[in-house]
Design a protein around this motif. Sequence first.
Motif, short mmCIF file in Angstrom:
data_model
loop_
_atom_site.label_atom_id
_atom_site.label_comp_id
_atom_site.label_asym_id
_atom_site.label_seq_id
_atom_site.Cartn_x
_atom_site.Cartn_y
_atom_site.Cartn_z
N ALA A 43 0.90 -1.30 0.39
CA ALA A 43 -0.29 0.10 -0.35
C ALA A 43 0.83 0.90 0.04
O ALA A 43 2.13 0.99 0.70
CB ALA A 43 -1.21 -0.02 1.17
N VAL A 44 0.44 2.49 -0.58
CA VAL A 44 1.07 3.82 -0.62
C VAL A 44 0.94 4.74 0.42
O VAL A 44 0.14 4.67 1.52
CB VAL A 44 0.26 4.28 -1.73
N VAL A 45 2.01 4.37 1.12
CA VAL A 45 2.50 5.85 2.25
C VAL A 45 2.23 7.10 2.23
O VAL A 45 1.47 7.84 2.97
CB VAL A 45 3.57 4.89 3.59
N ALA A 46 3.05 7.24 1.48
CA ALA A 46 3.73 8.63 1.03
C ALA A 46 3.90 8.71 -0.40
O ALA A 46 4.64 7.63 -0.82
CB ALA A 46 3.87 9.63 1.90
N ALA A 47 3.42 10.05 -0.78
CA ALA A 47 3.42 10.53 -2.14
C ALA A 47 4.44 11.36 -2.55
O ALA A 47 3.70 12.54 -2.29
CB ALA A 47 2.80 9.43 -3.66
N ALA A 48 4.86 11.76 -3.57
CA ALA A 48 5.23 13.65 -3.74
C ALA A 48 5.71 13.77 -5.00
O ALA A 48 6.18 12.82 -5.91
CB ALA A 48 5.82 13.81 -2.85
N PRO A 49 4.79 14.78 -5.94
CA PRO A 49 3.66 15.62 -5.80
C PRO A 49 2.20 14.80 -5.75
O PRO A 49 2.56 13.99 -5.65
CB PRO A 49 4.03 16.71 -6.48
N GLU A 50 1.53 15.22 -4.79
CA GLU A 50 0.12 15.16 -4.60
C GLU A 50 -0.42 14.23 -5.51
O GLU A 50 -1.07 13.15 -5.56
CB GLU A 50 -0.67 15.96 -4.21
N TRP A 51 -0.30 14.03 -6.77
CA TRP A 51 -0.88 13.58 -7.86
C TRP A 51 -0.31 12.54 -8.26
O TRP A 51 -0.70 11.98 -9.39
CB TRP A 51 -0.88 14.46 -9.61
N ALA A 52 1.08 12.34 -7.74
CA ALA A 52 1.67 11.05 -8.42
C ALA A 52 1.31 10.01 -7.21
O ALA A 52 1.48 8.26 -7.42
CB ALA A 52 2.94 11.39 -7.30
N GLY A 53 0.31 10.42 -6.07
CA GLY A 53 -0.86 9.11 -5.41
C GLY A 53 -1.48 7.87 -6.74
O GLY A 53 -1.32 6.34 -6.22
N ARG A 54 -2.37 8.08 -7.44
CA ARG A 54 -2.62 8.27 -8.20
C ARG A 54 -2.04 6.21 -9.49
O ARG A 54 -2.22 5.68 -8.79
CB ARG A 54 -3.45 8.50 -9.05
N ARG A 55 -0.19 7.35 -9.69
CA ARG A 55 0.36 6.42 -10.63
C ARG A 55 0.54 5.27 -9.31
O ARG A 55 1.23 4.75 -9.83
CB ARG A 55 0.64 7.38 -11.52
N ALA A 56 1.50 6.04 -8.03
CA ALA A 56 1.43 4.48 -7.16
C ALA A 56 0.95 3.81 -6.78
O ALA A 56 1.62 2.40 -6.94
CB ALA A 56 2.33 5.74 -6.35
#
Length: 347
Positions: free
Chosen positions: A176-189
């Motif tokens: 599971a994704v804990v954190a991502a940067a920038p904010e829009w990168a959460g969907r790709r991750a």
Amino acid sequence: MPPTLASLAHHSALKLTVRAGEDRLDVPVRWAHVSELADPVPYMEGGELLLITALKLDAEDPEAMRRYVKRLVGAGVVGLGFAVGVNYDEIPAALVDACAEEGLPLLEVPRRTPFLAISKAVSAAIAADQYRAVTAGFAAQRELTKQALNAGPEGLLGALAAQVDGWAALYDASGAVVAAAPEWAGRRAARLTAEVERLRERPAPASVVVGGPEHEDRVELHSLGTGRRPPRRARRRHRRRPRHRRAVRRPLRHRPAHPHHRTLPLAARRRTAHRSRRPAHAPRRGTRPRARRRRRPVRRAPRRALPADRRRVRVRDGRPRPRRRARAREGRQAPARPRTGRARSGR
């Protein structure tokens, strides 16, 4: 960035002039090479700026120059530098036309500019580019360490995304994704959860590359840590020792039992440390005191006769008289005098 043909053409000390291929001056130059061979292609690696004086070339033959330039382009040569004032006062038109047809940049080198100056300029630019890369790596490491200590995972991922000019994400053990940067990168991750699970099955540390030229981006996945517990034998070494073994670590109270106690290895020092807690003259517990040994008499060697000039004499009746042994050697035997007291050993 590495040196280019445009940077060499704009170098104020070289005074180079572009005669062909003006639209391809942004190509990086790996090295500057001098060759007067009719076919230097076997000695090229690609990315070189070739410097010539046309010593063994028929530069005025259009067909020969067309074949020569075509071989250079096939070998990966990025530019051709022609020195004027040596064999030709000007660059022949056949060479200029051949370079224009093949799209090979052609630079005119004046007579006052030696080839060595061009080679030094290229070498200095390459060294400066490598130094900038090293210093940028150290600066990025300091920035990432600072963000990890002060801002936590979010700040670390933001700094990492800025360094790679892209995005960064952190996954937990379940994928599971804990954190991502920038904010829009959460969907790709979140789309890479299956790849993260496959990476978790491999022995750590491991890495995998996802994506390629035909995809929207190229992503590299890396596992953090070793992911393994130390073996059982290695964990036993860190257990505390029994209480009775710690007694030998106390400081010594009396002189050591071994004469070279301080110079012994640590293991041997611990084995002999318990013997030094009693005085040297005190008997051990549960043992009988030893009986004193009688000293054996020392056997002394008999005295040797001294020379005549070193003999001791006795004064009697006002005149010196030699000893009895000396008189006996001379043939005048004197009557023996009775001795009193204990005789010396060896007499």
